[in-house]
Design a protein around this motif. Structure first.
Motif, short mmCIF file in Angstrom:
data_model
loop_
_atom_site.label_atom_id
_atom_site.label_comp_id
_atom_site.label_asym_id
_atom_site.label_seq_id
_atom_site.Cartn_x
_atom_site.Cartn_y
_atom_site.Cartn_z
N UNK A 1 0.83 -1.20 0.00
CA UNK A 1 0.00 0.00 0.00
C UNK A 1 0.87 1.26 0.00
N UNK A 2 1.98 1.22 0.74
CA UNK A 2 2.89 2.38 0.79
C UNK A 2 3.52 2.64 -0.58
N UNK A 3 3.89 1.57 -1.27
CA UNK A 3 4.47 1.72 -2.62
C UNK A 3 3.49 2.42 -3.54
N UNK A 4 2.23 2.03 -3.49
CA UNK A 4 1.23 2.63 -4.38
C UNK A 4 0.91 4.07 -4.00
N UNK A 5 0.95 4.37 -2.72
CA UNK A 5 0.75 5.76 -2.29
C UNK A 5 1.90 6.64 -2.79
N UNK A 6 3.11 6.11 -2.74
CA UNK A 6 4.27 6.87 -3.24
C UNK A 6 4.18 7.09 -4.74
N UNK A 7 3.73 6.07 -5.46
CA UNK A 7 3.57 6.21 -6.92
C UNK A 7 2.52 7.26 -7.24
#
Length: 374
Positions: free
Chosen positions: A305-311
């Motif tokens: 979820x953190x990866x997608x928020x950063x993207x």
């Protein structure tokens, strides 16, 4: 009469010294040796046409053989296995089948991409490029895009994961933005010819535990010799193929992009049925994914979820930056247009003075640059 004579071609000059073969009929004389270039060109054109027609026929035969082989499997799984026109062609190299009406799937888009056998020049270019790039091997291949329906997508955690033939590793990320989320590694459950692309090890562990049938897992399936030859890649993704240009489109696609993709090299027309067990196994995999059989640890879900928020944040920043650059360009263009309109309203003498002043200023700037360099 003189006007007709003006446009009439001059009479042919036939030399008496000609010693080659010739054919006479009344006042007509045909000397084949005088038409060698034309005959050579005609033969070349006929050979090109014959080659193109045979290539088109061969591609059509390959596409029909695959369609006839795979249609019973599609009919078993879908209420609408194909459109009313059946196999749809786009030229002589691309063929499509669109299937709908199955549990857990919105649709299956089957794309058959063939070598351009109907185009000898294209084949020649491909051959020459193969001599330059030894990794380039154009082949017939089949892509199956299983788009999950909302209910199945909700049961499947977000992640990007793929098994890729090592021959495809150098180019696959060029066409698949979603696979840039992954890291490439080896895995003990895979044959040596394949590499694993996964975001986290927990995802791979969960998928390799799945049983496609009582005696078949992904590992045992891929170890079967025919699949070692045909499989290019098998991927599960929640991300779009191409990087979205705006945060709004990314958010919209994020909830509709979950899919399973199978990409395989095609066998010959007489062995088209060899790939059916692999396609059937992917249907079983889709059912397991839709049933919520893939369970990830909470910490893995949090990292994903953190990866997608950063993207999403990065896309928003790029979007804002692009809008600022466009606004600055528009402002410059408006300022330039206003200056041009102001100059256009001046008299001819004033315009000449302004041009002279601008020319002198440009000369001074260029001289200053020369002095500084010296």
């Amino acid at each position: 009469m003189s006007l007709l004579a003006l446009f009439s071609p001059p009479p042919p000059s036939l030399s008496d010294d000609y010693t080659g073969t010739q054919f006479r009929w009344r006042f007509l004389v045909f000397r084949p040796a005088l038409f060698v270039p034309q005959a050579s060109l005609l033969i070349a054109v006929l050979l090109y046409l014959a080659f193109a027609l045979y290539g088109k026929y061969r591609n059509q035969r390959t596409a029909n053989a695959l369609y006839n082989a795979i249609h019973p499997l599609l009919a078993h799984n879908f209420s609408a296995p194909a459109s009313s026109s059946g196999l749809i062609s786009d030229g002589s190299t691309d063929f499509f089948v669109f299937s709908t009406g199955r549990r857990a799937l919105v649709s299956l888009h089957t794309v058959l991409s063939l070598v351009p056998r109907q185009d000898p020049l294209h084949l020649l270019l491909q051959f020459l490029w193969q001599l330059y790039d030894l990794r380039y091997h154009p082949r017939d291949h089949l892509s199956l895009d299983f788009l999950l329906d909302p209910e199945a997508a909700a049961a499947l955690p977000d992640f990007v994961w793929a098994i890729v033939n090592k021959s495809e590793l150098t180019t696959i990320k060029d066409n698949r933005w979603d696979l840039t989320f992954t890291r490439t590694s080896e895995h003990t459950s895979l044959p040596p010819a394949f590499s694993l692309m996964s975001e986290f090890a927990d995802v791979s562990d969960a998928l390799f535990k799945l049983h496609l049938s009582p005696s078949t897992t992904l590992s045992t399936l891929l170890a079967t010799p025919p699949f070692l030859t045909y499989l290019r890649s098998l991927s599960i993704t929640d991300q779009p193929h191409e990087r979205p240009q705006s945060a709004a489109s990314y958010i919209a696609q994020k909830h509709t992009a979950k899919r399973v993709l199978l990409d395989i090299n095609l066998p010959g027309p007489h062995r088209a049925k060899d790939i059916l067990p692999l396609v059937d196994a992917v249907f079983a995999l889709v059912d397991l994914l839709a049933a919520g059989k893939v369970v990830l640890r909470p910490e893995t879900r949090a990292k994903i979820r953190k990866v997608r928020e950063d993207v999403e944040k990065e896309i928003k920043e790029d979007e804002v930056k692009e809008k600022k650059e466009e606004a600055a360009e528009d402002k410059k263009a408006a300022k330039r247009k206003a200056e041009q309109d102001r100059i256009a309203k001046l008299s001819a003498a004033e315009q000449k003075k302004l041009l002279d002043r601008t020319h002198k200023r440009t000369i001074r700037k260029s001289q200053g640059k020369v002095v500084r360099k010296a």
